[in-house]
Every structure is written in C-alpha cells, then in structure tokens.
Write a protein that holds these residues in place. Structure first.
Motif, PDB file in Angstrom:
ATOM      1  N   GLY A 207       0.792  -1.219   0.000  1.00 41.71           N
ATOM      2  CA  GLY A 207       0.000   0.000   0.000  1.00 41.71           C
ATOM      3  C   GLY A 207       0.822   1.265   0.000  1.00 41.71           C
ATOM      4  N   THR A 208       2.135   1.159   0.264  1.00 40.89           N
ATOM      5  CA  THR A 208       2.946   2.379   0.374  1.00 40.89           C
ATOM      6  C   THR A 208       4.306   2.208  -0.310  1.00 40.89           C
ATOM      7  N   ALA A 209       5.289   1.690   0.433  1.00 43.82           N
ATOM      8  CA  ALA A 209       6.681   1.698  -0.038  1.00 43.82           C
ATOM      9  C   ALA A 209       6.897   0.929  -1.326  1.00 43.82           C
ATOM     10  N   LEU A 210       6.070  -0.076  -1.585  1.00 49.51           N
ATOM     11  CA  LEU A 210       6.249  -0.892  -2.778  1.00 49.51           C
ATOM     12  C   LEU A 210       5.605  -0.285  -4.023  1.00 49.51           C
ATOM     13  N   ARG A 211       4.863   0.810  -3.860  1.00 54.93           N
ATOM     14  CA  ARG A 211       4.143   1.392  -4.994  1.00 54.93           C
ATOM     15  C   ARG A 211       5.069   1.779  -6.158  1.00 54.93           C
ATOM     16  N   PRO A 212       6.249   2.369  -5.924  1.00 54.88           N
ATOM     17  CA  PRO A 212       7.103   2.695  -7.066  1.00 54.88           C
ATOM     18  C   PRO A 212       7.532   1.470  -7.863  1.00 54.88           C
ATOM     19  N   VAL A 213       7.752   0.343  -7.165  1.00 47.86           N
ATOM     20  CA  VAL A 213       8.141  -0.883  -7.865  1.00 47.86           C
ATOM     21  C   VAL A 213       6.958  -1.417  -8.671  1.00 47.86           C
ATOM     22  N   ILE A 214       5.781  -1.395  -8.067  1.00 44.21           N
ATOM     23  CA  ILE A 214       4.577  -1.839  -8.777  1.00 44.21           C
ATOM     24  C   ILE A 214       4.380  -1.036 -10.050  1.00 44.21           C
ATOM     25  N   ASN A 215       4.597   0.270  -9.964  1.00 46.83           N
ATOM     26  CA  ASN A 215       4.390   1.136 -11.123  1.00 46.83           C
ATOM     27  C   ASN A 215       5.467   0.976 -12.186  1.00 46.83           C
ATOM     28  N   ALA A 216       6.669   0.552 -11.768  1.00 49.31           N
ATOM     29  CA  ALA A 216       7.798   0.481 -12.701  1.00 49.31           C
ATOM     30  C   ALA A 216       7.850  -0.824 -13.480  1.00 49.31           C
ATOM     31  N   LEU A 217       7.264  -1.892 -12.946  1.00 49.94           N
ATOM     32  CA  LEU A 217       7.402  -3.212 -13.557  1.00 49.94           C
ATOM     33  C   LEU A 217       6.106  -3.657 -14.231  1.00 49.94           C
ATOM     34  N   SER A 218       6.271  -4.548 -15.192  1.00 46.95           N
ATOM     35  CA  SER A 218       5.098  -5.203 -15.767  1.00 46.95           C
ATOM     36  C   SER A 218       4.486  -6.116 -14.710  1.00 46.95           C
ATOM     37  N   ALA A 219       3.258  -6.537 -14.920  1.00 46.13           N
ATOM     38  CA  ALA A 219       2.599  -7.426 -13.956  1.00 46.13           C
ATOM     39  C   ALA A 219       3.395  -8.709 -13.763  1.00 46.13           C
ATOM     40  N   GLU A 220       3.935  -9.262 -14.845  1.00 43.75           N
ATOM     41  CA  GLU A 220       4.705 -10.507 -14.756  1.00 43.75           C
ATOM     42  C   GLU A 220       5.988 -10.290 -13.969  1.00 43.75           C
ATOM     43  N   ASP A 221       6.698  -9.199 -14.279  1.00 42.54           N
ATOM     44  CA  ASP A 221       7.945  -8.920 -13.567  1.00 42.54           C
ATOM     45  C   ASP A 221       7.679  -8.630 -12.090  1.00 42.54           C
ATOM     46  N   PHE A 222       6.624  -7.893 -11.812  1.00 40.00           N
ATOM     47  CA  PHE A 222       6.351  -7.580 -10.417  1.00 40.00           C
ATOM     48  C   PHE A 222       6.025  -8.845  -9.618  1.00 40.00           C
ATOM     49  N   ALA A 223       5.313  -9.781 -10.208  1.00 37.30           N
ATOM     50  CA  ALA A 223       4.997 -11.027  -9.521  1.00 37.30           C
ATOM     51  C   ALA A 223       6.277 -11.764  -9.145  1.00 37.30           C
ATOM     52  N   ALA A 224       7.267 -11.768 -10.038  1.00 33.26           N
ATOM     53  CA  ALA A 224       8.540 -12.431  -9.754  1.00 33.26           C
ATOM     54  C   ALA A 224       9.311 -11.685  -8.665  1.00 33.26           C
ATOM     55  N   PHE A 225       9.356 -10.352  -8.770  1.00 32.20           N
ATOM     56  CA  PHE A 225      10.035  -9.547  -7.760  1.00 32.20           C
ATOM     57  C   PHE A 225       9.380  -9.748  -6.394  1.00 32.20           C
TER      58      PHE A 225
END
Length: 259
Positions: A207-225
């Motif tokens: 809900g907070t600190a991870l938002r920049p990563v969520i916005n920067a990656l594709s859905a597939e990449d974010f799932a792996a990260f």
C-alpha cells in the motif's frame, strides 16, 4: 504515481494513529482555514473538519484516485472539500491557520525547502504539523532496495527507490522549524505494530513503499520480484501464533509561527 485507495486503507487502524498523535499537539482553537496536504482517501481530513466545524477544511492529493475516493465519503461535513494537485505546487492562501501533512512529504524531493517556503508565507500564529516515516533503514526497506539493486533487477529498477534523502532526523527538523521562526515541538515514536494474516508485512508495503516498484514493472515482472521479496520478509519478520511484529518509527514536527 498510481495509488490504490483500498489497499492503502487495509491497515487503517495502524496508519491512522500517527495522524491523531500529530494533530493532538495542534492547539488551534478556532482556525478559519485548514489544509491537509497529501490527504489520501480523506477520512482523516474529515476528522479535522469535524474537530473545527467553523473552519473551511481542504484536502489536497496528487492522486486523482485518492481524491475521487475522498469526494465519495459518506456523511462528509459540509465544511470539507478536496482538490487534486501536487504538494510542491501548493502555497498557503492568506488566512490559512493550520497546515497538516501526514505521511506524505517523504515522497516529495526537496520538501525541506517547501517547509521553509511555507514557513515564510504563513501568517503569525499559524500552525504547521508534519509526520513522516523514519523507517528507511528498517529491514522492510533495506531488503527491498537490495533486491532492486541486484543484478537481476537493477536494469529495470535503477533509480526507482528513494531512501538516503527521503527524510531527515528529528534534530534537523527541529532546527529547520526553529530557524524559520516557529515555536517547535519535534519528537519520534516507534510503534510495535502487530500485523496478522499471511505475509502481513508484504501486504503493508504493497500500500505504500512498494508502490514505485509496482508502477515500474510489468505485472509478470512484479509477480517475480514480489515472490523473492516476500521470502526475504518472512525471514526478517517471523510470524508468531499471535501475529507478526512490524516495528514502525515515525517522526513528528509541530510548530506555531511566532508573532
């Protein structure tokens, strides 16, 4: 940056407490104009409107999704309104008596200069109250940054996460407020939060600190990260039968401009 109002309010009982600890130190009795910078869903801004029913209370947020959610609040006080805009573009109108910013300025590069600018612009007797997280050296943030800087993720996440200059220490803010002509009260609190459920720390940072990563990656990449990051968090924050302890340090500063 894209925000998710529903995800942000998932841990509202924990996220709301620093707001009330902050605003409890604001001793304004009958302000005419109150502004909440980084108002999010507006629930806490509504509490300001209820506290000061004679004041015009405005919430500002850079996320249109958050502003849209705020404008749909049920039983909203009539003295409350919300606007979409960037904190860094905001300037206090004459007669602004109270300015509150709760857990927002850490996202604004150069917020120290903003505080100095607002301090000059505010009238004598005005209140400025700010809370920012002070947990950028906590495992939740360190592990996220280390993973983002790893060989696998650095090409896609270089420069996405701010940390070193996100916030200052309490004594730095005390000096800033005092030198700007405010009678200042600055302190820090570490909340030993008990979170429940599966991977609760991961759910929190979504809900907070991870938002920049969520916005920067594709859905597939974010799932792996996220899968790698979740494993690291489970080790750093072990689960007990009664929940998972997630310590959270917060920095508070409240000042009244001297005559």
């Amino acid at each position: 940056m894209k925000w998710d109002p529903e995800k942000y309010t998932q841990f509202s009982s924990h996220r709301d407490r620093p707001f009330f600890d902050l605003t409890a130190r604001v001793a304004a009795s009958s302000p005419a104009r109150v502004v909440d910078l980084g108002c999010g869903t507006g629930v806490l801004t509504a509490a300001l409107a209820a506290r000061w029913p004679q004041a015009q209370v405005t919430g500002l947020d850079s996320s249109q999704d958050m502003v849209d959610a705020a404008r749909t609040l049920e039983d909203a006080p009539s003295n409350l309104d919300f606007v979409h805009g960037r904190i860094e573009d905001w300037n206090p109108e004459p007669g602004t008596d109270v300015v509150v910013s709760n857990a927002a300025l850490q996202w604004v590069p150069g917020h120290r200069d903003l505080l100095r600018r607002w301090a000059k612009q505010l009238d004598a007797g005005a209140w400025l109250a700010v809370q920012v997280p002070g947990n950028f050296t906590a495992p939740s943030h360190v592990l996220m940054r280390e993973l983002a800087a790893s060989a696998a993720w650095a090409p896609k996440l270089d420069g996405v996460l701010r940390h070193a200059d996100a916030v200052d220490e309490p004594e730095d803010y005390l000096a800033l407020f005092t030198e700007a002509g405010f009678e200042a009260d600055v302190w820090e609190t570490s909340y030993a939060q008990v979170l429940t459920g599966e991977d609760p720390v991961l759910e929190w940072v979504r809900g907070t600190a991870l938002r920049p990563v969520i916005n920067a990656l594709s859905a597939e990449d974010f799932a792996a990260f996220e899968a790698e990051y979740a494993s690291l968090l489970r080790t750093a924050y072990p689960q007990h039968a009664w929940g998972t302890v997630f310590p959270f340090r917060r920095l508070f500063m409240v000042g009244r401009k001297a005559a």
